[in-house]
Design an enzyme around this catalytic site. Structure first.
Site, PDB file in Angstrom:
ATOM      1  CE  LYS A  94     -25.331  -3.218  36.596  1.00 24.94           C
ATOM      2  NZ  LYS A  94     -25.154  -1.774  36.406  1.00 24.94           N
ATOM      3  N   GLY A 155     -22.118   4.987  30.574  1.00 29.66           N
ATOM      4  CA  GLY A 155     -21.690   6.364  30.789  1.00 29.66           C
ATOM      5  C   GLY A 155     -21.715   7.243  29.556  1.00 29.66           C
ATOM      6  CB  ALA A 181     -25.486   0.762  30.454  1.00 23.34           C
ATOM      7  N   GLY A 182     -26.394   3.758  29.330  1.00 18.44           N
ATOM      8  CA  GLY A 182     -26.447   4.509  28.076  1.00 18.44           C
ATOM      9  C   GLY A 182     -27.626   5.440  27.918  1.00 18.44           C
ATOM     10  CG  ASN A 203     -24.657   6.271  38.140  1.00 18.57           C
ATOM     11  OD1 ASN A 203     -24.084   5.427  38.795  1.00 18.57           O
ATOM     12  ND2 ASN A 203     -24.447   7.552  38.388  1.00 18.57           N
ATOM     13  CB  THR A 204     -23.662   8.591  33.335  1.00 19.16           C
ATOM     14  OG1 THR A 204     -22.810   7.564  33.847  1.00 19.16           O
ATOM     15  CG2 THR A 204     -22.810   9.697  32.734  1.00 19.16           C
TER      16      THR A 204
END
Lengths: 255, 64
Positions: A94, A155, A181-182, A203-204
């Site tokens: 990635k 994040g 992301a986000g 992830n986050t």
């Protein structure tokens, strides 16, 4: 059977799990609750005092997707990708090139340059990018296997701030579009899957949830639901009018 | 020599394999970059370290 296909590799799950911010003992359960078949990793300096390695906690059947986090230029991303491949965990990478230290927004120009070099070297290149259609076209022409546009700053859990521009990329680019992301909640993952995203990376939102395993499973179900809705085709929308769902005849009263 | 950004005094010539074992690195989980070039695992026994070397010992960690 509906499969996610990335450069000829088939996956049943459309949920890519990021492994950052977890304590190592929670990673395995999170991967299993998510049903993830692809998990991202980062490359860092080794610490001789650390007894365990994250690879000890990821099931062997999972495809590893090392990122190039820390790279500020194409050259640095290429260096990290080559080092990661030397660890013997496959050809997936990635690409992540970030100069902006405040908002952590990806540098599309450097990302395109790195993609071109690594695709020629046989990598399965999955570039993380700011959702710009021209850059997505350049990435596709450079040999990218997927396009990974951001929904919001990394994040942030802010959700689908760039939804319209992601949809443009989904409609115009033939490669799998994986939103990265986000994304902060399962409903947002479901929403972008409904729009035709090929997969979602999270992830986050999971790592910062109160119950990590329950949230991983919630995302898994939401992504499945969104995909099914996309394949089923959403019903039409009526603006400023209504249409009864029950018959408008044979009411229980005389006119 | 420099290892992961830290200065280390190399008292005697030794192979890369010996250095890594002495410092308790798990050879299955690391990749080596020596003076900007990747060293493949099959070369660990034949590469001799010098005091002027700059080495990175890298591994996978959690990341998004």
């Amino acid at each position: 059977m509906d499969k996610l296909i990335i450069a000829g590799h088939e996956f049943s799950s459309r949920f890519i799990l990021g492994s950052g911010k977890f304590s190592l003992d929670l990673v395995k359960a999170a991967v299993e609750s998510a049903g993830a078949e692809i998990v991202t990793l980062a490359l860092r300096r080794a610490n001789t005092k650390t007894e365990y390695n994250i690879l000890d906690f990821i099931p062997k059947t999972v495809t590893l997707l090392p990122n190039t986090s820390g790279a500020r230029t194409a050259e640095e991303a290429v260096r990290i990708a080559r080092l990661s491949r030397e660890l013997g965990c496959g050809d997936f990478v990635k690409i992540e090139v970030i100069k902006d230290t405040k908002f952590l927004l990806p540098d599309n120009y450097e990302t395109i340059k790195a993609t071109e070099i690594l695709a020629k070297e046989g990598f399965v290149v999955m570039p993380y990018m700011y959702p710009d259609l021209n850059a997505a076209r350049d990435l596709a022409n450079a040999g990218a296997a997927t396009i990974m546009p951001l929904a919001a700053p990394i994040g942030s859990n802010l959700g689908l701030l760039t939804k319209h521009f992601i949809k443009i990329i989904i409609d115009e680019i033939k490669l799998p579009v994986i939103v990265d992301a986000g994304i902060g909640s399962p409903s947002q993952a479901c929403e972008i899957m409904q729009e035709g995203a090929a997969a979602v990376m999270v992830n986050t939102a999971i790592a910062t949830a109160k119950n990590i395993n329950e949230m991983a499973e919630a995302f898994k179900l939401a992504i499945i639901a969104g995909r099914k809705a996309y394949l089923a085709g959403l019903g039409r929308v009526l603006n400023f009018k209504a249409e009864a769902s029950s018959p408008l005849i044979d009411f229980l009263e005389d006119k | 020599m420099k290892v992961n950004g830290k200065d280390i005094v190399l008292k005697e010539t030794k192979t890369l394999a010996d250095f890594l074992k002495e410092n308790n690195y798990n050879l299955e989980r690391i990749v080596i970059e020596l003076n900007g070039k990747i060293v493949s695992k099959d070369k660990y026994n034949t590469v001799n370290l010098k005091d002027t070397d700059v080495m990175e010992v890298l591994t996978f960690v959690g990341g998004g």
